[in-house]
Design a protein around this motif. Structure first.
Motif, PDB file in Angstrom:
ATOM      1  N   GLU A  35      21.413  29.099  23.154  1.00  0.00           N
ATOM      2  CA  GLU A  35      22.093  29.309  24.428  1.00  0.00           C
ATOM      3  C   GLU A  35      21.165  29.978  25.436  1.00  0.00           C
ATOM      4  O   GLU A  35      21.186  29.657  26.629  1.00  0.00           O
ATOM      5  N   MET A  36      20.320  30.912  24.985  1.00  0.00           N
ATOM      6  CA  MET A  36      19.359  31.567  25.876  1.00  0.00           C
ATOM      7  C   MET A  36      18.425  30.541  26.510  1.00  0.00           C
ATOM      8  O   MET A  36      18.181  30.554  27.714  1.00  0.00           O
ATOM      9  N   LEU A  37      17.908  29.625  25.673  1.00  0.00           N
ATOM     10  CA  LEU A  37      17.003  28.598  26.194  1.00  0.00           C
ATOM     11  C   LEU A  37      17.751  27.666  27.150  1.00  0.00           C
ATOM     12  O   LEU A  37      17.230  27.296  28.201  1.00  0.00           O
ATOM     13  N   ARG A  38      18.987  27.318  26.822  1.00  0.00           N
ATOM     14  CA  ARG A  38      19.784  26.447  27.701  1.00  0.00           C
ATOM     15  C   ARG A  38      19.946  27.089  29.081  1.00  0.00           C
ATOM     16  O   ARG A  38      19.760  26.442  30.111  1.00  0.00           O
ATOM     17  N   LEU A  39      20.274  28.380  29.101  1.00  0.00           N
ATOM     18  CA  LEU A  39      20.441  29.084  30.372  1.00  0.00           C
ATOM     19  C   LEU A  39      19.116  29.207  31.119  1.00  0.00           C
ATOM     20  O   LEU A  39      19.073  29.135  32.347  1.00  0.00           O
ATOM     21  N   ASN A  40      18.023  29.377  30.371  1.00  0.00           N
ATOM     22  CA  ASN A  40      16.715  29.507  31.010  1.00  0.00           C
ATOM     23  C   ASN A  40      16.241  28.171  31.588  1.00  0.00           C
ATOM     24  O   ASN A  40      15.474  28.153  32.550  1.00  0.00           O
ATOM     25  N   ILE A  41      16.691  27.078  31.022  1.00  0.00           N
ATOM     26  CA  ILE A  41      16.378  25.758  31.584  1.00  0.00           C
ATOM     27  C   ILE A  41      16.960  25.662  33.001  1.00  0.00           C
ATOM     28  O   ILE A  41      16.322  25.148  33.918  1.00  0.00           O
ATOM     29  N   LYS A  42      18.163  26.210  33.188  1.00  0.00           N
ATOM     30  CA  LYS A  42      18.762  26.226  34.536  1.00  0.00           C
ATOM     31  C   LYS A  42      17.905  27.058  35.487  1.00  0.00           C
ATOM     32  O   LYS A  42      17.695  26.681  36.638  1.00  0.00           O
ATOM     33  N   ASN A  43      17.425  28.204  34.999  1.00  0.00           N
ATOM     34  CA  ASN A  43      16.548  29.050  35.825  1.00  0.00           C
ATOM     35  C   ASN A  43      15.272  28.298  36.202  1.00  0.00           C
ATOM     36  O   ASN A  43      14.799  28.389  37.328  1.00  0.00           O
ATOM     37  N   ALA A  44      14.713  27.576  35.231  1.00  0.00           N
ATOM     38  CA  ALA A  44      13.482  26.813  35.479  1.00  0.00           C
ATOM     39  C   ALA A  44      13.724  25.731  36.525  1.00  0.00           C
ATOM     40  O   ALA A  44      12.900  25.522  37.423  1.00  0.00           O
ATOM     41  N   ARG A  45      14.856  25.058  36.435  1.00  0.00           N
ATOM     42  CA  ARG A  45      15.179  24.025  37.420  1.00  0.00           C
ATOM     43  C   ARG A  45      15.298  24.643  38.811  1.00  0.00           C
ATOM     44  O   ARG A  45      14.829  24.088  39.800  1.00  0.00           O
ATOM     45  N   ASN A  46      15.909  25.829  38.890  1.00  0.00           N
ATOM     46  CA  ASN A  46      16.048  26.518  40.178  1.00  0.00           C
ATOM     47  C   ASN A  46      14.696  26.896  40.776  1.00  0.00           C
ATOM     48  O   ASN A  46      14.566  27.018  41.990  1.00  0.00           O
ATOM     49  N   LEU A  47      13.693  27.089  39.922  1.00  0.00           N
ATOM     50  CA  LEU A  47      12.329  27.395  40.390  1.00  0.00           C
ATOM     51  C   LEU A  47      11.575  26.136  40.804  1.00  0.00           C
ATOM     52  O   LEU A  47      10.471  26.222  41.320  1.00  0.00           O
ATOM     53  N   GLY A  48      12.155  24.972  40.516  1.00  0.00           N
ATOM     54  CA  GLY A  48      11.498  23.718  40.866  1.00  0.00           C
ATOM     55  C   GLY A  48      10.639  23.140  39.759  1.00  0.00           C
ATOM     56  O   GLY A  48       9.895  22.173  39.976  1.00  0.00           O
ATOM     57  N   ILE A  49      10.736  23.696  38.556  1.00  0.00           N
ATOM     58  CA  ILE A  49       9.977  23.161  37.417  1.00  0.00           C
ATOM     59  C   ILE A  49      10.640  21.858  36.980  1.00  0.00           C
ATOM     60  O   ILE A  49      11.858  21.792  36.818  1.00  0.00           O
ATOM     61  N   LYS A  50       9.826  20.822  36.802  1.00  0.00           N
ATOM     62  CA  LYS A  50      10.359  19.508  36.426  1.00  0.00           C
ATOM     63  C   LYS A  50      10.284  19.258  34.920  1.00  0.00           C
ATOM     64  O   LYS A  50      11.165  18.634  34.344  1.00  0.00           O
ATOM     65  N   LYS A  51       9.187  19.725  34.322  1.00  0.00           N
ATOM     66  CA  LYS A  51       9.009  19.592  32.871  1.00  0.00           C
ATOM     67  C   LYS A  51       8.599  20.945  32.328  1.00  0.00           C
ATOM     68  O   LYS A  51       7.718  21.596  32.878  1.00  0.00           O
ATOM     69  N   MET A  52       9.243  21.340  31.253  1.00  0.00           N
ATOM     70  CA  MET A  52       9.049  22.665  30.691  1.00  0.00           C
ATOM     71  C   MET A  52       8.362  22.548  29.334  1.00  0.00           C
ATOM     72  O   MET A  52       8.848  21.850  28.446  1.00  0.00           O
ATOM     73  N   LEU A  53       7.226  23.228  29.174  1.00  0.00           N
ATOM     74  CA  LEU A  53       6.531  23.267  27.890  1.00  0.00           C
ATOM     75  C   LEU A  53       7.063  24.438  27.078  1.00  0.00           C
ATOM     76  O   LEU A  53       7.061  25.581  27.542  1.00  0.00           O
ATOM     77  N   VAL A  54       7.556  24.134  25.883  1.00  0.00           N
ATOM     78  CA  VAL A  54       8.037  25.166  24.961  1.00  0.00           C
ATOM     79  C   VAL A  54       7.356  24.932  23.629  1.00  0.00           C
ATOM     80  O   VAL A  54       7.299  23.797  23.140  1.00  0.00           O
ATOM     81  N   THR A  55       6.818  25.982  23.034  1.00  0.00           N
ATOM     82  CA  THR A  55       6.051  25.843  21.801  1.00  0.00           C
ATOM     83  C   THR A  55       6.616  26.730  20.705  1.00  0.00           C
ATOM     84  O   THR A  55       7.353  27.688  20.972  1.00  0.00           O
ATOM     85  N   CYS A  56       6.247  26.410  19.468  1.00  0.00           N
ATOM     86  CA  CYS A  56       6.629  27.257  18.332  1.00  0.00           C
ATOM     87  C   CYS A  56       5.640  27.042  17.202  1.00  0.00           C
ATOM     88  O   CYS A  56       4.965  26.014  17.131  1.00  0.00           O
ATOM     89  N   ASP A  57       5.550  28.036  16.331  1.00  0.00           N
ATOM     90  CA  ASP A  57       4.740  27.880  15.126  1.00  0.00           C
ATOM     91  C   ASP A  57       5.324  26.744  14.299  1.00  0.00           C
ATOM     92  O   ASP A  57       6.547  26.576  14.227  1.00  0.00           O
ATOM     93  N   GLU A  58       4.459  25.988  13.648  1.00  0.00           N
ATOM     94  CA  GLU A  58       4.901  24.861  12.827  1.00  0.00           C
ATOM     95  C   GLU A  58       5.864  25.307  11.726  1.00  0.00           C
ATOM     96  O   GLU A  58       6.748  24.564  11.312  1.00  0.00           O
ATOM     97  N   THR A  59       5.711  26.543  11.258  1.00  0.00           N
ATOM     98  CA  THR A  59       6.549  27.042  10.164  1.00  0.00           C
ATOM     99  C   THR A  59       7.876  27.626  10.656  1.00  0.00           C
ATOM    100  O   THR A  59       8.749  27.939   9.851  1.00  0.00           O
ATOM    101  N   ASN A  60       8.050  27.782  11.967  1.00  0.00           N
ATOM    102  CA  ASN A  60       9.260  28.391  12.504  1.00  0.00           C
ATOM    103  C   ASN A  60      10.317  27.322  12.771  1.00  0.00           C
ATOM    104  O   ASN A  60      10.502  26.848  13.888  1.00  0.00           O
TER     105      ASN A  60
END
Length: 196
Positions: A132-157
């Motif tokens: 849910e945190m990431l979902r809400l932050n996607i809205k924030n990113a859209r409001n900033l004008g970001i079109k594509k968002m890079l999100v990363t994680c460790d392969e083991t996570n």
């Protein structure tokens, strides 16, 4: 376009800017991470410099400095970012911290840091809050004008990977960073994270 269902108990949170009224809980959050995640080198992912600050008030001040291009250097970074507390509405408790970098035109952020990092309070994990945190932050990113968002994680996570995928993350590739394999995902903000 896919529909991404969010558990209803997670809809009880909102992302708010760090404020003095949350200072005590910010410091309790910090201590809980220190106590529970001592063996994790990424224990403060998405929390800015919370681990290095001497007080919640200092951290809040640094977060404010990092909000703009003009003052982010004073806050110890070259890329402006917004920090958010994920606060549960029912009891005003911080369940997580998430940041949003305004851009990733930076060698580390563009390679493996990405637009956002987040941490869920140890006592609140496995309840769907990261999703849910990431979902809400996607809205924030859209409001900033970001079109594509890079999100990363460790392969083991696997939990973080599932959080990213459930929010529309499309796997691009894995890269090695100092002996750790990192998965890169892109979220197309024109296709996911709409209202609802």
């Amino acid at each position: 376009m896919h529909e991404y269902k969010i558990e209803t108990d997670c809809l009880d949170i909102e992302l708010v800017e760090p404020q003095i009224k949350y200072a005590e809980d910010i410091w309790n959050f910090r201590q809980e991470i220190i106590n529970n995640d001592a063996n994790s080198e990424n224990q403060f992912a998405g929390c800015g410099c919370l681990d290095k600050c001497n007080s919640a008030e200092e951290w809040i001040r640094i977060c404010k400095l990092r909000n703009s291009e003009e003052t982010c250097n004073e806050g110890g970074t070259t890329v402006p970012s917004d920090m958010y507390l994920a606060v549960r509405k029912s009891d005003n408790r911080i369940v997580g911290i998430i940041d949003l970098r305004h851009h990733i035109d930076h060698p580390i952020l563009g390679t493996w840091g990405g637009h956002t990092g987040y941490s869920v309070r140890p006592s609140e994990r496995r309840k769907g809050y990261a999703k849910e945190m990431l979902r809400l932050n996607i809205k924030n990113a859209r409001n900033l004008g970001i079109k594509k968002m890079l999100v990363t994680c460790d392969e083991t996570n696997k939990a973080s990977e599932q959080t990213i995928i459930s929010n529309g993350g499309i796997y691009e590739k894995s890269i090695e960073v100092e002996g750790t394999m990192i998965k890169r995902y892109w979220i197309d903000l024109t296709k996911v994270g709409g209202e609802g």
